[in-house]
Design a protein around this motif. Structure first.
Motif, short mmCIF file in Angstrom:
data_model
loop_
_atom_site.label_atom_id
_atom_site.label_comp_id
_atom_site.label_asym_id
_atom_site.label_seq_id
_atom_site.Cartn_x
_atom_site.Cartn_y
_atom_site.Cartn_z
N TYR A 119 -1.60 -9.14 11.66
CA TYR A 119 -0.47 -8.29 11.29
C TYR A 119 -0.99 -6.90 10.92
O TYR A 119 -1.63 -6.75 9.88
N GLU A 120 -0.73 -5.91 11.77
CA GLU A 120 -1.19 -4.56 11.47
C GLU A 120 -0.38 -4.00 10.30
O GLU A 120 0.85 -4.01 10.32
N PRO A 121 -1.07 -3.49 9.26
CA PRO A 121 -0.32 -2.93 8.13
C PRO A 121 0.55 -1.77 8.57
O PRO A 121 0.17 -0.98 9.43
N ARG A 122 1.72 -1.65 7.99
CA ARG A 122 2.65 -0.58 8.34
C ARG A 122 2.18 0.77 7.78
O ARG A 122 2.65 1.81 8.25
N GLU A 123 1.32 0.75 6.79
CA GLU A 123 0.73 1.96 6.22
C GLU A 123 -0.78 1.74 6.09
O GLU A 123 -1.23 0.61 5.89
N PRO A 124 -1.59 2.83 6.19
CA PRO A 124 -3.03 2.67 5.98
C PRO A 124 -3.28 2.10 4.57
O PRO A 124 -2.64 2.50 3.61
N VAL A 125 -4.19 1.17 4.49
CA VAL A 125 -4.43 0.52 3.20
C VAL A 125 -5.91 0.21 3.05
O VAL A 125 -6.58 -0.23 4.00
N ASN A 126 -6.46 0.48 1.86
CA ASN A 126 -7.83 0.13 1.51
C ASN A 126 -7.83 -1.34 1.09
O ASN A 126 -7.22 -1.70 0.07
N LEU A 127 -8.49 -2.18 1.85
CA LEU A 127 -8.41 -3.62 1.58
C LEU A 127 -9.14 -4.01 0.29
O LEU A 127 -8.77 -5.00 -0.35
N ASP A 128 -10.15 -3.24 -0.11
CA ASP A 128 -10.77 -3.49 -1.41
C ASP A 128 -9.76 -3.24 -2.53
O ASP A 128 -9.63 -4.03 -3.47
N ALA A 129 -9.06 -2.12 -2.42
CA ALA A 129 -8.05 -1.78 -3.43
C ALA A 129 -6.93 -2.80 -3.43
O ALA A 129 -6.40 -3.17 -4.50
N LEU A 130 -6.57 -3.29 -2.24
CA LEU A 130 -5.52 -4.29 -2.16
C LEU A 130 -5.98 -5.61 -2.79
O LEU A 130 -5.21 -6.29 -3.47
N GLY A 131 -7.26 -5.93 -2.57
CA GLY A 131 -7.82 -7.11 -3.22
C GLY A 131 -7.81 -6.98 -4.73
O GLY A 131 -7.45 -7.92 -5.45
N ASP A 132 -8.17 -5.79 -5.23
CA ASP A 132 -8.13 -5.54 -6.67
C ASP A 132 -6.70 -5.61 -7.21
O ASP A 132 -6.48 -5.95 -8.38
N MET A 133 -5.75 -5.26 -6.36
CA MET A 133 -4.36 -5.21 -6.80
C MET A 133 -3.86 -6.59 -7.22
O MET A 133 -3.02 -6.70 -8.11
N VAL A 134 -4.38 -7.64 -6.60
CA VAL A 134 -3.98 -8.99 -7.00
C VAL A 134 -4.32 -9.21 -8.47
O VAL A 134 -3.47 -9.59 -9.29
N SER A 135 -5.58 -8.91 -8.83
CA SER A 135 -5.99 -9.06 -10.23
C SER A 135 -5.22 -8.11 -11.13
O SER A 135 -4.82 -8.47 -12.25
N GLY A 136 -5.01 -6.88 -10.65
CA GLY A 136 -4.29 -5.90 -11.45
C GLY A 136 -2.87 -6.32 -11.76
O GLY A 136 -2.39 -6.15 -12.89
N VAL A 137 -2.20 -6.89 -10.76
CA VAL A 137 -0.82 -7.34 -10.96
C VAL A 137 -0.77 -8.53 -11.92
O VAL A 137 0.07 -8.58 -12.83
N VAL A 138 -1.66 -9.48 -11.73
CA VAL A 138 -1.67 -10.67 -12.60
C VAL A 138 -2.00 -10.28 -14.04
O VAL A 138 -1.26 -10.62 -14.97
N GLU A 139 -3.11 -9.54 -14.22
CA GLU A 139 -3.52 -9.17 -15.57
C GLU A 139 -2.52 -8.21 -16.21
O GLU A 139 -2.20 -8.32 -17.40
N GLY A 140 -2.03 -7.24 -15.42
CA GLY A 140 -1.03 -6.32 -15.95
C GLY A 140 0.24 -7.03 -16.35
O GLY A 140 0.86 -6.71 -17.37
N GLY A 141 0.64 -8.02 -15.55
CA GLY A 141 1.82 -8.80 -15.89
C GLY A 141 1.65 -9.55 -17.20
O GLY A 141 2.59 -9.65 -18.00
N LEU A 142 0.44 -10.07 -17.44
CA LEU A 142 0.18 -10.79 -18.69
C LEU A 142 0.23 -9.84 -19.89
O LEU A 142 0.73 -10.21 -20.96
N VAL A 143 -0.28 -8.60 -19.70
CA VAL A 143 -0.22 -7.61 -20.77
C VAL A 143 1.24 -7.26 -21.08
O VAL A 143 1.66 -7.23 -22.24
N LEU A 144 2.03 -7.00 -20.04
CA LEU A 144 3.44 -6.68 -20.23
C LEU A 144 4.17 -7.84 -20.90
O LEU A 144 5.00 -7.64 -21.80
N GLN A 145 3.86 -9.04 -20.45
CA GLN A 145 4.52 -10.22 -20.99
C GLN A 145 4.26 -10.35 -22.49
O GLN A 145 5.17 -10.64 -23.27
N ARG A 146 3.02 -10.09 -22.88
CA ARG A 146 2.67 -10.21 -24.30
C ARG A 146 3.30 -9.07 -25.10
O ARG A 146 3.82 -9.29 -26.20
N ALA A 147 3.23 -7.85 -24.57
CA ALA A 147 3.77 -6.70 -25.30
C ALA A 147 5.28 -6.76 -25.45
O ALA A 147 5.83 -6.44 -26.50
#
Length: 203
Positions: free
Chosen positions: A150-178
């Protein structure tokens, strides 16, 4: 020998609960010793200092998280071997798991360590970094497989996209606690899931 293993595990359990509640700096060896009902000598038999304790906590947390991701995405692959659908199913399983926790996810040892990294030696800081890089590598590999079909519809850095998984999960936990909103982390994961569907939607 079994008694020693049980004592070490008990120390780690008590320390992790305290650290996730108030951080490493505010967690004292004295309160861990009291909670585990052991002497200071008993603590230092297992951990020579707080750096050693932090390292053991990180190693255990990383092992548990990796096993969790292995299990979730193995189950996803059993349901659909298409790499995009496997990712989407795995994220949904993760969101559902977090939503079903009655008192919410307790938090992240990785984040707690990163926030107070000045307290630790280079070995602890490097272990933290390697854990995050390991998750980047895991998810980047999955996104590489997706991109081949599946060709991405926008140019994307796959390292940054990989980091985004952790960022979303950890950020969600911070928001949830706050915000004290039980489903915040799972909702963030589902929004990220929608983003991936749009990013990799067939042209």
């Amino acid at each position: 020998m079994k008694e020693k293993i049980d004592t070490r595990t008990r120390i780690l359990d008590i320390a992790e609960a305290a650290v996730l509640e108030k951080g490493f700096e505010a967690t004292s060896i004295e309160e861990i010793v009291a909670g585990a009902e052991i002497s200071r000598g008993g603590f230092f038999y297992h951990f020579k200092d707080k750096n050693a304790l932090a390292r053991a906590m990180l190693e255990r947390y990383i092992e548990v998280e990796n096993a969790l991701y292995d299990d979730l995405f193995a189950r996803a692959r059993e349901l659909n071997d298409d790499p995009l659908h496997c990712m989407l199913i795995g994220l949904k399983l993760l969101a559902e798991m977090l939503e079903e926790m009655p008192t919410g996810h307790p938090g992240c040892v990785i984040a707690s360590t990163a926030y107070q990294d000045r307290l630790f030696d280079e070995g602890v800081r490097n272990l933290n970094r390697q854990a995050i890089l390991g998750w980047r590598k895991r998810f980047r590999g999955m996104f590489e497989d997706i991109s081949e079909l599946y060709e991405p519809r926008e140019p994307v850095n796959l390292d940054a996209l990989g980091d985004m998984v952790s960022g979303v999960v950890e950020g969600g936990l911070v928001l949830q606690r706050a915000l004290r909103e039980h489903n915040n982390a799972s909702e963030q994961i589902m929004l990220f899931r929608t983003y991936l569907k749009l990013l990799f939607a067939p042209r």
